[in-house]
Design a protein around this motif. Structure first.
Motif, mmCIF file in Angstrom:
data_model
loop_
_atom_site.group_PDB
_atom_site.id
_atom_site.type_symbol
_atom_site.label_atom_id
_atom_site.label_comp_id
_atom_site.label_asym_id
_atom_site.label_seq_id
_atom_site.Cartn_x
_atom_site.Cartn_y
_atom_site.Cartn_z
ATOM 1 N N GLU B 65 0.490 -1.509 -0.076
ATOM 2 C CA GLU B 65 -0.347 0.201 -0.370
ATOM 3 C C GLU B 65 1.146 0.970 -0.213
ATOM 4 O OE1 GLU B 65 -2.141 1.222 3.092
ATOM 5 O OE2 GLU B 65 -3.612 1.505 2.458
ATOM 6 N N GLU B 66 1.890 0.925 1.131
ATOM 7 C CA GLU B 66 2.947 1.977 1.040
ATOM 8 C C GLU B 66 3.812 3.188 -0.579
ATOM 9 O OE1 GLU B 66 4.287 1.887 5.540
ATOM 10 O OE2 GLU B 66 4.800 1.065 3.902
ATOM 11 N N ARG B 67 3.359 1.414 -0.973
ATOM 12 C CA ARG B 67 4.316 1.929 -2.675
ATOM 13 C C ARG B 67 3.457 2.248 -3.773
ATOM 14 N NH1 ARG B 67 9.681 0.144 -3.604
ATOM 15 N NH2 ARG B 67 9.517 0.293 -5.564
ATOM 16 N N GLY B 68 1.917 2.151 -3.081
ATOM 17 C CA GLY B 68 1.046 2.263 -4.250
ATOM 18 C C GLY B 68 0.514 1.146 -4.800
ATOM 19 N N TYR B 69 0.361 0.134 -4.698
ATOM 20 C CA TYR B 69 0.720 -0.940 -5.568
ATOM 21 C C TYR B 69 -0.553 -1.788 -5.323
ATOM 22 C CZ TYR B 69 5.305 -1.213 -7.485
ATOM 23 O OH TYR B 69 6.476 -0.905 -7.985
ATOM 24 N N ILE B 70 -1.609 -1.199 -4.362
ATOM 25 C CA ILE B 70 -3.180 -1.862 -3.738
ATOM 26 C C ILE B 70 -3.683 -0.929 -3.110
ATOM 27 C CG2 ILE B 70 -2.132 -4.103 -4.144
ATOM 28 C CD1 ILE B 70 -1.716 -3.914 -0.555
ATOM 29 N N HIS B 71 -4.928 -1.276 -3.087
ATOM 30 C CA HIS B 71 -5.512 -0.121 -2.077
ATOM 31 C C HIS B 71 -6.108 -0.905 -1.391
ATOM 32 C CE1 HIS B 71 -8.701 3.223 -1.049
ATOM 33 N NE2 HIS B 71 -9.170 2.148 -1.352
ATOM 34 N N ILE B 72 -5.827 -0.536 0.258
ATOM 35 C CA ILE B 72 -7.184 -1.271 0.925
ATOM 36 C C ILE B 72 -8.224 -0.945 1.119
ATOM 37 C CG2 ILE B 72 -6.662 -2.391 3.486
ATOM 38 C CD1 ILE B 72 -3.872 -2.962 2.997
ATOM 39 N N GLN B 73 -9.255 -0.910 1.637
ATOM 40 C CA GLN B 73 -10.397 -0.669 2.174
ATOM 41 C C GLN B 73 -11.300 -1.381 3.257
ATOM 42 O OE1 GLN B 73 -13.289 0.868 -0.717
ATOM 43 N NE2 GLN B 73 -14.075 1.263 0.184
ATOM 44 N N LYS B 74 -10.891 -0.983 4.337
ATOM 45 C CA LYS B 74 -11.777 -1.084 5.313
ATOM 46 C C LYS B 74 -13.361 -1.211 5.906
ATOM 47 C CE LYS B 74 -7.248 -2.164 7.794
ATOM 48 N NZ LYS B 74 -6.420 -2.356 9.017
ATOM 49 N N SER B 75 -13.678 -2.167 6.118
ATOM 50 C CA SER B 75 -15.636 -2.300 6.391
ATOM 51 C C SER B 75 -15.316 -2.486 7.172
ATOM 52 C CB SER B 75 -15.733 -1.942 5.240
ATOM 53 O OG SER B 75 -16.229 -3.055 4.615
ATOM 54 N N PHE B 76 -17.115 -2.324 7.076
ATOM 55 C CA PHE B 76 -17.852 -4.081 8.364
ATOM 56 C C PHE B 76 -18.993 -4.936 7.399
ATOM 57 C CE2 PHE B 76 -16.107 -1.611 12.002
ATOM 58 C CZ PHE B 76 -15.514 -2.193 12.594
ATOM 59 N N ARG B 77 -18.786 -6.094 7.866
ATOM 60 C CA ARG B 77 -19.750 -6.575 7.010
ATOM 61 C C ARG B 77 -20.820 -6.664 8.682
ATOM 62 N NH1 ARG B 77 -17.543 -10.065 2.108
ATOM 63 N NH2 ARG B 77 -17.583 -8.190 0.645
ATOM 64 N N GLY B 78 -21.792 -6.605 8.733
ATOM 65 C CA GLY B 78 -22.943 -6.889 10.316
ATOM 66 C C GLY B 78 -21.859 -5.986 10.522
ATOM 67 N N ARG B 79 -21.396 -6.565 12.241
ATOM 68 C CA ARG B 79 -20.703 -6.173 13.202
ATOM 69 C C ARG B 79 -19.150 -6.779 12.914
ATOM 70 N NH1 ARG B 79 -24.183 -8.055 18.742
ATOM 71 N NH2 ARG B 79 -25.977 -7.125 18.710
ATOM 72 N N LYS B 80 -19.087 -7.524 11.692
ATOM 73 C CA LYS B 80 -18.154 -8.530 11.208
ATOM 74 C C LYS B 80 -16.659 -7.163 10.641
ATOM 75 C CE LYS B 80 -18.156 -13.318 12.324
ATOM 76 N NZ LYS B 80 -18.333 -14.376 11.049
ATOM 77 N N PRO B 81 -15.589 -7.371 10.622
ATOM 78 C CA PRO B 81 -14.524 -6.124 10.262
ATOM 79 C C PRO B 81 -14.326 -6.965 8.553
ATOM 80 C CG PRO B 81 -13.259 -7.005 11.704
ATOM 81 C CD PRO B 81 -15.124 -6.975 11.939
#
Lengths: 109, 109
Positions: B65-81
């Protein structure tokens, strides 16, 4: 893609496990590729082609020899020491397997 | 082959220099190959496919991610991250270049 779909990529997991770390390391990949292509190379050629110091090249050659992937023959040409390096049959087989595993990883899906 | 013949393999030296160490490292190669093939993968899938610990996978994802090669998206599905990972355009270009350099190294001669 969700976790349940992992089973769709069985060849990838196998290939990932099979990826020979002895060959994958960048310098050793360079050495093995050169030896497979040229059948034989001397120390100076490997050093210059790969842009390595004597010590760094020696370290990796020793490791490859210990694994049985290469054969190192030291001799003299006149008064000058000469080091000839050739891939062994074991090394050729390992290299073929490595390339095959790598192709499966890169071309997965 | 002698040193004088080194000039016959100019593409190899170039390819060797170009081999992107960020992608070449085995775990990151696994991550990038999976993302390129699947277009998107969640944390659990990557972890199970590559047989990694949470910590090990996180470390390599952060670096990519620091190198800009990937995008990380954090979210919740119900109560689970839920952590979704996708390759960026920069990552796709870098991966294509890596594969191209690798092919030149392996198929040299």
């Amino acid at each position: 893609m969700t976790t349940e779909e992992t089973a769709r990529t069985p060849s990838f997991s196998g290939a990932f496990e099979e990826l020979d770390e002895t060959i994958h390391q960048k310098v050793r990949l360079g050495i093995m590729s050169t030896l497979i292509a040229l059948k034989e190379a001397d120390f100076k050629l490997l050093k210059e082609t790969l842009g390595l110091s004597d010590g760094n090249l020696s370290t990796h050659l020793t490791l490859l020899e210990e694994r049985g992937y290469i054969h190192i023959q030291k001799s003299f040409r006149g008064r000058k020491p000469h080091t000839s390096v050739t891939p062994t049959d074991t090394g050729r087989v390992a290299f073929d397997r490595y390339v095959s595993a790598l192709e499966r990883i890169i071309k997965q899906s």
